[in-house]
Every structure is written in C-alpha cells, then in structure tokens.
Design an enzyme around this catalytic site. Structure first.
Site, mmCIF file in Angstrom:
data_model
loop_
_atom_site.group_PDB
_atom_site.id
_atom_site.type_symbol
_atom_site.label_atom_id
_atom_site.label_comp_id
_atom_site.label_asym_id
_atom_site.label_seq_id
_atom_site.Cartn_x
_atom_site.Cartn_y
_atom_site.Cartn_z
ATOM 1 N N CYS A 52 4.156 23.683 12.943
ATOM 2 C CA CYS A 52 4.635 25.027 13.083
ATOM 3 C C CYS A 52 6.034 24.907 13.013
ATOM 4 O O CYS A 52 6.706 23.780 12.651
ATOM 5 C CB CYS A 52 4.431 25.344 14.588
ATOM 6 S SG CYS A 52 2.527 25.447 15.008
ATOM 7 N N ILE A 83 3.451 14.607 -9.730
ATOM 8 C CA ILE A 83 4.634 15.141 -10.634
ATOM 9 C C ILE A 83 5.441 14.032 -11.497
ATOM 10 O O ILE A 83 5.647 13.276 -10.679
ATOM 11 C CB ILE A 83 5.301 16.173 -9.638
ATOM 12 C CG1 ILE A 83 6.299 17.144 -10.817
ATOM 13 C CG2 ILE A 83 6.331 15.531 -8.717
ATOM 14 C CD1 ILE A 83 6.799 18.258 -10.197
#
Length: 642
Positions: free
Chosen positions: A2, A288
């Site tokens: 959160c 990546i």
C-alpha cells in the site's frame, strides 16, 4: 502492499486535515484498488490499497475494537499466520485473514517491541489515542520506505516524498549535501534525501512522536563479527540453502498472480528455481534488455526459463525510448535516479502488471555473498599497500607496488592512508576531487568538502575496526549500498502498482550470512591462483583468479544449467557511452550548458564543458554515468525545485 500518509499535531485542538486527501492521492499508484482515511483533532491518516491478501477485507486505516489504536501500514508480514495463532492464544479475536489485523493486535500486546516479532517488509504508523502518541516502525533492511518532515508543530509522513510535497506548509529546496553524496555514491547516504527538511526513518529503527517531539530508537542492525568460527563448507552450503528456500517459500503467499524478474544471472535464476519447487502454479518471469550488443541478457533468461519450465516474457528498450522517459522516471521517484537501468525497470514492471501483481526479485545476493568482486576483492590491494609501507623504505614503495599489480594506479595506491580512503578510491561514481572541481564555490561552501558524508562513513568504519578487511567491505555494501537497490526497486515497481519481494533480504538469512567466513564467498580457484594474486590488482583478479559468490554458485550447480552458474556478473548494464556517442551528448549539452543551469550556480560552467567535450576512457560506461548523473540532478531541479 500500500501507500500511507499522515499529518499529526499534538499541540492543537483542531488539526487542519484538509491536505491529507491530496497527499494520499499523490501516491495512488501504490494502491489503486481502494482508499481510506482516519481523522480526529490531532491525527489524519490516509491510505491507498494494493490488494494482495484477504482482498475482501483488510481495508485501512484499521482501528482496534476498543478504538484506542489506529494503524496504517505498508508491506507484507510473512509470518503473520504464526503470530496470529500466538495472539489467539493470548485472547485476541480476529475478524479478517489479513496481516494488518495481526500487526494491530501485535502492537496492542507487545507495544512497539512487536517489530522484533515480525518477519517481512513493512513501514507503519500506529496512533495511541489514549497516550496521544504515534509510533512508527520500519523493517530491518529498509525494504519499505518511510519519509517524514517536521513543519511548525506538524509531523508529515508518507511512503514517498511526493506525499509530503503536497502539504501547503512544506517549502521545497535542495539538500546540497545529499546531492553531493548522490554524485559520489549514486544515493544520498544516511537519513537525509535530496529535499531539505525531509528525513527517512532508517532501516531497523522505530520512532515515536508526541507533544514533546520526535524520538528515534534502533531495534536491529546488520550483525558484524570481529572473528568467525569456521564450521566447514558443507555446513554453510546446507544452512544457506535451507534459509533461502524458506525465504522464497514465505514470499509465495498471495491471493493475486505472482511472477519473478529473471535477468539470466545467478541470483534471479536461483530464486526462480526455488519458486518452481514450491509454487503449485506455473510461474511467469520477465526480463528487459537494450538494443545494443553486449547489453542484452535475454538469451540467458530464456535458457533458465526453459530449464525451469516457466513462462517467460522478454522486452527491449531503445535509446530514444530511454531518453524520452528519463524525466518521467525522475518525476516518479521524486529524486535523481540512482542507477541507469531504473528506466528499464519501470518499463518491465509496467509490462508485467498486465499479468502479475506480485513479483520476486534477487536484490541482496551480491551484498551478502560477494558478488561485486572488483570492489569486494579490493582489500587485497589495501593489504599490499599496508605491507609495503610498513616494512620497506620509501625508495622501494613504487617498484614493489608496481610488481604487485598497481600498474597505472601507483600514485593512487601510494596516496592511501587508511582503509576508508582506499575504499573510496574504488567505490565511487564521481570521485571526490573531480566532483569538487565541478561544483561552484558557493556549493563547496555549503557542502563543506562533504564533511557530513565523510563522518557518516567514518562512523561505520570505526564500528567494524576490529574485523577482517574483507568483511568490513561486505558490511559497507550490506548496510549502505543495498539501501540504494531496495529504494529503486520499491519506487519503480510501485510506480506500476506492483509489489516486489526480495527473499535474499530475509533478515534470518542476512543474520546467518554475516557468520560465513569470507573464503566461502570469495574463493580462490586454487593455491596457485592465490599466489598469482600477489602480482595482480583486485580488478584483474576478480572472477579470473577467484570465484565470486562461491556458495551461491555451488547451490546453483544443483539446480541450474552450467552456463548460468559459471557466468560473470553483468549487473544490468546500460550502454551509456555508446548512446552518448550516438546523439545523447547533444541532449546532455542542451541541459547542462544552457543558461538555466548556468544561472543556478550549482556547477562550474567551464568544468561541465570540459567533462562533456573530453571523453574519459573508463571501463563500465563510467564517463557516460557521470554525465547521466549530472543530467539527473539538473532535471530534478527543474521538476521539483524550480
């Protein structure tokens, strides 16, 4: 997982809580699934939720049944089920299956000492309405961030600095000491980030705030042992494997899709191998790379993916995409980027968010087990310098050190007076003296020759003064270098609303790794190779005469292809030197040599021109890295201070 924010003032009877919504909204990317607020006359808490566990429940802020305590919390407590059982035995009743309620009741029972019971990553605030006091806690290694600022009588806090920046009383200005620390160590050291007036609660610390002010306490730190008992290679192999597998298994708890970042290097490959052992579902992995020869590791990632039977996705980033996204990424982080591949990390996190909400990553292995061989092997050179200086006349220093591998660094070796100075000579992005030449006189007056930064490092070196030279350097990496990597992982993953978990930074594994003798981390290939090292510098000896991360390579040999286990470390490189020659230098000059930068008077214009117009022949794209960092600083000023 959160985002949290808050405003606290115990010297008023009517808190201005209006800014809390704007503060909380600024970190909505950390929690796009839900929001919540708590208000009274002294406290305003804001919360953004990324639902991972007990999706239907667990909303925050959460109050205790009697209304005395209110918690906002960011993170994951991996042993919450065990703690829940203990608390039930103590008479606590639970309405949810989430770890937030466990934290709340744990605080009720143990107070702020509950942090020592938690295994996980966390940053939280608990308001005690009876005592009129707010308690804060941050996990042992600092995986989850917590920033705060005192403005008048208000304490402002948030998961990211941008939450604090939204408060109308906070005035933005640059902390030039932190900027200077960043340029040398790629991350501001200590508790002061780049905004003056903002602090970060340090890893392994708790904090309390009431009408008397702020008090901070340390509850844990990375252990350091002056002497270590050698229990044998097999013992360390077995125990490391046991703790690492346990750490991975703990981090597989999730009610949403879960995947892994897989570079094709040893650390992430080990993590994926253990994940497939304990996960009932097929794992998704992601990597990546860049469209440049030598800067794309996707083939190795595919080898591991096929070996482990996982579903793998590989993407590539072009130079034009990188430059276009640099400013946006700085904006996400609220700070100059620490590592060139942060742009790529944000891109891969955005892509994996389409399939996955939780991702496992391999941070911490290099710091704990000796993966940065070129620097972590450097005590070998320092021992040579000390030996020659202490045992031979000055006339023999140069010829002896030249024989021992000093090469073109002979003057640098001879100028070293202590271990910290030698460490700085090999661990820097822009060396102190070069950086001081670039800074203006006004800036130099403010930073006072990096006095506060040097005192920070001196304190850590003094703390481990009695230990093995190699262990000292690993400790510096564990305590100070790792913070940078964890910070960039949290900020880039959460910018894409993805939770990142790091098994190697499980505190039980960290504590055990601190007991392992250095010879099981950096191991000579043979006695002959060790003799050869006497006549070789540490950079050339690393991974040629020794095995870095020896224990992890031994573990990998049981589960991974040989080509992965024997690979040299790449470290997610970015082709900055190549890009600079291919047009990026023009972009850098447009930023660093224009009137806006010149009038800021942070740097000496003539020295910037000299650096930009004279390529330095340095390994590992370090000329490009220097220019890239200076660009980051100016772009940050334009985004946040101007």
């Amino acid at each position: 997982m959160c985002g949290i924010a808050g405003i606290i003032n115990f010297k008023t009877s009517s808190l201005n809580s209006e800014p809390i919504r704007k503060m909380t909204d600024s970190i909505s990317h950390r929690g796009p699934d839900d929001s919540g607020y708590f208000y009274d006359n002294n406290v305003a808490f804001g919360f953004r939720r990324l639902s991972i566990l007990d999706i239907k429940h667990g909303n925050q802020p959460m109050q205790s049944p009697d209304g005395r305590y209110v918690v906002v919390y960011n993170g994951e407590i991996y042993n919450f089920k065990e703690l829940r059982k203990r608390l039930i035995q103590k008479g606590f009743n639970f309405k949810t299956e989430c770890d937030t309620e466990v934290l709340l009741h744990a605080f009720q029972h143990w107070g702020i000492d509950c942090v020592s019971k938690l295994n996980g990553m966390f940053a939280f605030a608990v308001y005690d309405n009876l005592k009129k006091k707010v308690f804060f806690g941050r996990d042992r290694l600092g995986i989850k961030p917590l920033y705060y600022a005192l403005v008048d009588d208000n304490l402002l806090f948030g998961s990211e600095m941008k939450a604090i920046l939204q408060h109308p009383l906070f005035r933005r200005s640059a902390n030039l000491e932190a900027i200077s620390s960043y340029l040398t160590f790629r991350y501001p050291q200590g508790d002061s980030p780049v905004f003056k007036g903002i602090k970060r609660l340090m890893p392994g610390h708790t904090m309390a705030f009431d009408s008397y002010g702020v008090s901070i306490s340390k509850y844990w730190e990375i252990p350091f042992f002056d002497k270590k008992e050698d229990l044998g290679e097999q013992y360390y192999l077995d125990k490391t494997e046991e703790l690492l597998e346990k750490a991975v298994e703990r981090r597989l708890v999730s009610d949403v899709p879960l995947g892994a970042l897989l570079s094709g290097g040893l650390d992430s490959s080990l993590i994926v191998a253990y994940m497939t052992k304990y996960s009932p579902d097929r794992i998704k992995t992601y990597s990546i790379g860049f469209d440049e020869e030598g800067y794309d590791e996707s083939n190795y990632a595919k080898i591991v993916a096929e070996h482990c039977g996982v579903e793998h996705l590989s993407i590539k980033l072009k130079q034009s995409d990188y430059i276009d996204q640099l400013t946006k990424t700085i904006r996400h982080k609220d700070a100059p980027l620490s590592i060139p591949h942060e742009v790529a990390l944000l891109n891969v996190c955005k892509e994996l968010k389409k399939h996955t909400t939780v991702v496992i990553s391999g941070e911490g292995a290099d710091e704990l087990f000796g993966g940065y061989g070129r620097v972590q092997r450097s005590p070998m050179d320092f021992k040579k310098i000390t030996f020659v200086k202490n045992n031979f006349p000055i006339s023999l220093h140069k010829p002896l050190l030249k024989i021992m591998g000093a090469g073109g660094n002979i003057d640098s070796w001879l100028s070293v007076n202590n271990h910290m100075e030698h460490f700085f000579s090999v661990y820097n992005w822009i060396p102190f003296q070069e950086k001081w030449n670039i800074f203006s006189d006004t800036t130099m007056d403010i930073i006072n020759n990096d006095k506060s930064s040097l005192e920070f490092w001196e304190h850590d070196f003094e703390k481990v003064s009695g230990g093995n030279e190699y262990d000292k350097i690993l400790y510096m990496f564990e305590k100070n270098h790792l913070n940078c990597l964890l910070d960039r992982l949290d900020s880039m993953s959460m910018a894409a609303s993805v939770e990142a978990r790091v098994p190697f930074v499980d505190h039980e594994l960290v504590e055990f790794a601190s007991t392992i003798p250095i010879k099981y981390k950096l191991k000579w290939k043979s006695p002959i190779h060790q003799v050869k090292s006497i006549f070789t510098n540490s950079f050339d000896a690393s991974e040629n005469l020794d095995h870095s991360k020896y224990i992890l390579r031994k573990l990998g040999s049981k589960t991974l292809p040989k080509v992965i286990v024997s690979r040299r470390k790449k470290g997610f490189p970015v082709p900055l030197d190549s890009w600079i020659k291919n047009g990026m230098i023009t972009h850098a000059k447009e930023i660093l040599l224009d009137d806006r930068t010149k009038n800021r008077n942070l740097f000496r214009h003539s020295q910037l021109e000299k650096l930009l117009n004279n390529k330095q022949n340095l390994d590992y794209d370090f000329w490009g890295k220097k220019i890239w960092m200076l660009m980051n600083v100016e772009l940050w000023f334009r985004e946040f201070v101007d």
